[in-house]
Design an enzyme around this catalytic site. Structure first.
Site, PDB file in Angstrom:
ATOM      1  N   ASP A 257       0.822  -1.216   0.000  1.00 49.63           N
ATOM      2  CA  ASP A 257       0.000   0.000   0.000  1.00 49.63           C
ATOM      3  C   ASP A 257       0.854   1.263   0.000  1.00 49.63           C
ATOM      4  O   ASP A 257       0.336   2.367   0.196  1.00 49.63           O
ATOM      5  CB  ASP A 257      -0.904   0.023   1.244  1.00 49.63           C
ATOM      6  N   ASP A 258       2.154   1.113  -0.184  1.00 55.89           N
ATOM      7  CA  ASP A 258       3.042   2.263  -0.095  1.00 55.89           C
ATOM      8  C   ASP A 258       2.791   3.252  -1.237  1.00 55.89           C
ATOM      9  O   ASP A 258       2.740   2.869  -2.413  1.00 55.89           O
ATOM     10  CB  ASP A 258       4.497   1.778  -0.143  1.00 55.89           C
ATOM     11  N   VAL A 259       2.672   4.515  -0.873  1.00 54.93           N
ATOM     12  CA  VAL A 259       2.375   5.573  -1.847  1.00 54.93           C
ATOM     13  C   VAL A 259       3.482   5.672  -2.898  1.00 54.93           C
ATOM     14  O   VAL A 259       3.219   5.808  -4.097  1.00 54.93           O
ATOM     15  CB  VAL A 259       2.215   6.940  -1.124  1.00 54.93           C
ATOM     16  N   TRP A 299      11.162   2.669  -5.614  1.00 51.55           N
ATOM     17  CA  TRP A 299      11.206   3.940  -4.893  1.00 51.55           C
ATOM     18  C   TRP A 299      12.260   4.845  -5.493  1.00 51.55           C
ATOM     19  O   TRP A 299      12.088   6.046  -5.597  1.00 51.55           O
ATOM     20  CB  TRP A 299      11.569   3.697  -3.412  1.00 51.55           C
TER      21      TRP A 299
END
Length: 303
Positions: A257-259, A299
């Protein structure tokens, strides 16, 4: 762990697929970092393990050797303590991990091919101290990264120790033993919510009582470690997976669920909307056992 000493300097042999520039790119992404300083590609940091406090400068020669110099008379006399420092650095840069299978997989993956090529040699930079990793996970909840860094700085400078060298302070993350004795009122000057203060103190108390430790979690399998973390007040699936990834080194850790992860997938696939959880599960199917590395490389696309 292959290392030797020349005079009072530690020299650590680096694995094949290590690139210091790729890792410095990650370490320098935020100007407000308070746990280390980087100048001319040299990292200055206090390494604190139990009672050991060593101020070190870490540099790399030709991506083959990592050189660790001690500053301020902080070189431990006992060899086992220096060995602990080498272990910490191995943990920090995930040096014992052979990334060859990850790169093989990434080469054939439409999403990872570019980041794996562009940031080749990047490791999942760790946070070996469990309390620091948990605090960082909690501080970062539901706020942007820059604000999270400013909270960490206030917390560290308010409650941590430091070693002074050349007129500068180098900080040690506050020990859980100290934080366990505080109340949320003591943390009121830090611009975080009362809830976050309660969570951090609660975790410090669990650690002080011995109920929670890195050693205990490391003995568990991934699912059990994740469950044990999620049971703790203030830790949801995202924080648990973040800690499982960066501190406990479970390669299957996946903060789905990491933005940042969601935004990175959106950018790389030229989507005009966010990918759904089902889509992410489908995309990530080939990443099995390398989810944490896939996440870390995705990321990296964003900064």
């Amino acid at each position: 762990m292959t290392w030797h000493e020349v005079n009072d300097v530690i020299v650590i042999s680096l694995p094949e697929n290590f690139d210091i520039n790729a890792n410095l790119g990650y370490l320098t992404r935020e100007k407000n970092e308070c746990m280390y300083e980087i100048e001319n590609d040299i990292i200055t940091k206090v390494i604190a393990i139990g009672e050991i406090r060593s101020l070190v400068q870490v540099s790399v020669i030709n991506n083959k050797q990592m050189v660790v110099q001690f500053l301020n008379d902080s070189r431990p006399i006992e060899r086992w303590k220096r060995e602990e420092i080498v272990k910490y650095i191995h943990e920090w840069f995930d040096l014992d991990n052979d990334l060859t299978p990850f790169y093989e997989m990434a080469k054939a993956d439409p999403l990872l091919e570019m980041p794996a090529r562009k940031f080749y040699g990047l490791r999942v930079v760790g946070i070996p101290d469990l309390f620091e990793a948990l605090c960082w996970g909690i501080l970062g909840q539901q706020i942007n990264l820059a604000f999270a860094y400013s909270l960490k700085k206030q917390f560290v400078e308010g409650f941590g120790d430091s070693i002074e060298w050349n007129g500068k302070k180098y900080w040690v993350f506050p020990p859980y033993e100290r934080i366990a004795q505080l109340t949320p009122t003591d943390l009121a000057d830090i611009k975080m919510t009362v809830k976050k203060s309660e969570y951090i103190i609660g975790i410090a108390r669990l650690m002080a009582s011995g109920a929670l430790s890195r050693e205990k979690l490391m003995k568990m399998n991934f699912k059990d470690a994740e469950k044990n973390l999620i049971k703790i007040r203030g830790i949801g699936p995202w924080t648990a997976n973040y800690v499982l990834m960066r501190c406990l080194r479970f390669q299957t850790a996946f903060p789905i669920d990491d933005v940042g992860l969601i935004n990175s997938i959106k950018i790389l696939r030229n989507m005009n909307r966010k990918p759904t959880k089902d889509e992410i599960l489908e995309i990530s199917f080939p990443w099995k056992n390398w989810e944490s590395y896939a996440t870390f490389y995705l990321w990296r696309v964003l900064y």
